[in-house]
Write a protein that holds these residues in place. Structure first.
Motif, mmCIF file in Angstrom:
data_model
loop_
_atom_site.group_PDB
_atom_site.id
_atom_site.type_symbol
_atom_site.label_atom_id
_atom_site.label_comp_id
_atom_site.label_asym_id
_atom_site.label_seq_id
_atom_site.Cartn_x
_atom_site.Cartn_y
_atom_site.Cartn_z
ATOM 1 N N LYS A 1 -9.720 -5.872 8.469
ATOM 2 C CA LYS A 1 -10.053 -4.849 7.525
ATOM 3 C C LYS A 1 -8.426 -4.442 7.065
ATOM 4 C CE LYS A 1 -14.690 -4.700 9.029
ATOM 5 N NZ LYS A 1 -15.980 -2.724 10.118
ATOM 6 N N VAL A 2 -8.153 -4.356 7.976
ATOM 7 C CA VAL A 2 -7.165 -3.254 7.466
ATOM 8 C C VAL A 2 -6.043 -4.448 7.127
ATOM 9 C CG1 VAL A 2 -4.918 -2.641 8.370
ATOM 10 C CG2 VAL A 2 -6.447 -1.538 9.004
ATOM 11 N N ASP A 3 -6.001 -5.609 7.546
ATOM 12 C CA ASP A 3 -4.778 -6.704 6.391
ATOM 13 C C ASP A 3 -5.641 -7.088 5.446
ATOM 14 O OD1 ASP A 3 -3.553 -6.943 9.112
ATOM 15 O OD2 ASP A 3 -4.808 -8.520 9.838
ATOM 16 N N ALA A 4 -6.279 -6.690 5.001
ATOM 17 C CA ALA A 4 -7.741 -6.724 3.702
ATOM 18 C C ALA A 4 -7.385 -6.133 2.681
ATOM 19 C CB ALA A 4 -9.395 -7.359 4.031
ATOM 20 N N ALA A 5 -7.007 -4.835 3.607
ATOM 21 C CA ALA A 5 -7.073 -3.821 2.398
ATOM 22 C C ALA A 5 -5.861 -3.881 1.922
ATOM 23 C CB ALA A 5 -7.263 -2.234 2.918
ATOM 24 N N GLU A 6 -4.072 -3.571 2.935
ATOM 25 C CA GLU A 6 -3.049 -3.704 2.467
ATOM 26 C C GLU A 6 -2.919 -5.036 1.635
ATOM 27 O OE1 GLU A 6 -1.267 -4.677 6.499
ATOM 28 O OE2 GLU A 6 -1.855 -2.385 6.973
ATOM 29 N N SER A 7 -3.852 -6.571 1.678
ATOM 30 C CA SER A 7 -3.981 -6.892 0.824
ATOM 31 C C SER A 7 -4.310 -7.059 -1.018
ATOM 32 C CB SER A 7 -3.901 -8.340 0.872
ATOM 33 O OG SER A 7 -4.336 -9.249 0.584
ATOM 34 N N ALA A 8 -5.333 -6.067 -0.540
ATOM 35 C CA ALA A 8 -6.232 -5.538 -2.093
ATOM 36 C C ALA A 8 -4.299 -4.609 -3.253
ATOM 37 C CB ALA A 8 -7.238 -4.589 -1.863
ATOM 38 N N ALA A 9 -4.541 -3.296 -1.993
ATOM 39 C CA ALA A 9 -2.681 -3.298 -2.252
ATOM 40 C C ALA A 9 -1.613 -3.394 -3.067
ATOM 41 C CB ALA A 9 -2.494 -1.552 -1.526
ATOM 42 N N ALA A 10 -1.289 -4.762 -2.403
ATOM 43 C CA ALA A 10 -0.554 -5.703 -2.745
ATOM 44 C C ALA A 10 -0.762 -6.155 -3.569
ATOM 45 C CB ALA A 10 -0.140 -6.862 -2.182
ATOM 46 N N ALA A 11 -2.079 -7.111 -4.202
ATOM 47 C CA ALA A 11 -2.075 -7.352 -5.222
ATOM 48 C C ALA A 11 -2.052 -6.849 -6.182
ATOM 49 C CB ALA A 11 -3.611 -7.832 -4.855
ATOM 50 N N ALA A 12 -3.037 -5.175 -5.698
ATOM 51 C CA ALA A 12 -2.715 -4.324 -7.128
ATOM 52 C C ALA A 12 -1.528 -3.883 -7.700
ATOM 53 C CB ALA A 12 -3.650 -2.770 -6.650
ATOM 54 N N ASP A 13 -0.330 -3.439 -6.829
ATOM 55 C CA ASP A 13 0.827 -3.533 -7.456
ATOM 56 C C ASP A 13 1.721 -4.126 -8.181
ATOM 57 O OD1 ASP A 13 1.334 -0.423 -6.058
ATOM 58 O OD2 ASP A 13 1.444 -1.357 -4.180
ATOM 59 N N SER A 14 0.946 -5.587 -7.252
ATOM 60 C CA SER A 14 1.945 -7.359 -8.473
ATOM 61 C C SER A 14 1.004 -6.847 -9.441
ATOM 62 C CB SER A 14 1.329 -8.179 -7.615
ATOM 63 O OG SER A 14 1.923 -9.101 -8.088
ATOM 64 N N ASP A 15 -0.432 -6.777 -9.483
ATOM 65 C CA ASP A 15 -1.095 -6.538 -10.893
ATOM 66 C C ASP A 15 -0.367 -5.445 -11.623
ATOM 67 O OD1 ASP A 15 -2.738 -7.652 -13.047
ATOM 68 O OD2 ASP A 15 -4.174 -5.852 -12.557
ATOM 69 N N ALA A 16 0.243 -3.934 -11.510
ATOM 70 C CA ALA A 16 0.401 -3.179 -11.994
ATOM 71 C C ALA A 16 1.981 -3.344 -12.504
ATOM 72 C CB ALA A 16 0.314 -2.044 -11.224
ATOM 73 N N ALA A 17 2.756 -3.787 -11.779
ATOM 74 C CA ALA A 17 4.191 -4.184 -11.995
ATOM 75 C C ALA A 17 4.017 -5.115 -13.215
ATOM 76 C CB ALA A 17 4.782 -5.305 -10.384
#
Length: 78
Positions: free
Chosen positions: A59-75
């Motif tokens: 679950k933590v890995d999935a949350a970190e992955s979602a945060a990384a994807a959100a950062d990439s999308d925002a960039a």
């Protein structure tokens, strides 16, 4: 703005994962829960702890992955 939303979403996912995704006991608020009765054939404590730890790590890995994807999308949007 999008990055903040992505971080907020990741934090929400992580919080839900760490708290076990809420009560779901079906009881009214403020009503004490009945004491839990252990099953007749309870698994070994080490096995339960290990499986819970593995589930939490996923679950933590999935949350970190979602945060990384959100950062990439925002960039990409800036």
């Amino acid at each position: 703005m999008r990055r903040a939303l992505g971080i907020a979403a990741a934090a929400l996912v992580a919080t839900a994962a760490l708290t076990g995704c809420g009560g779901g006991s079906g009881q009214a608020a403020g009503t004490p829960a009945a004491p839990a009765t252990p099953p007749a054939t309870a698994p070994a404590a080490g096995a339960t702890d290990s499986s819970q730890l593995n589930a939490m790590e996923q679950k933590v890995d999935a949350a970190e992955s979602a945060a990384a994807a959100a950062d990439s999308d925002a960039a990409q949007n800036n």
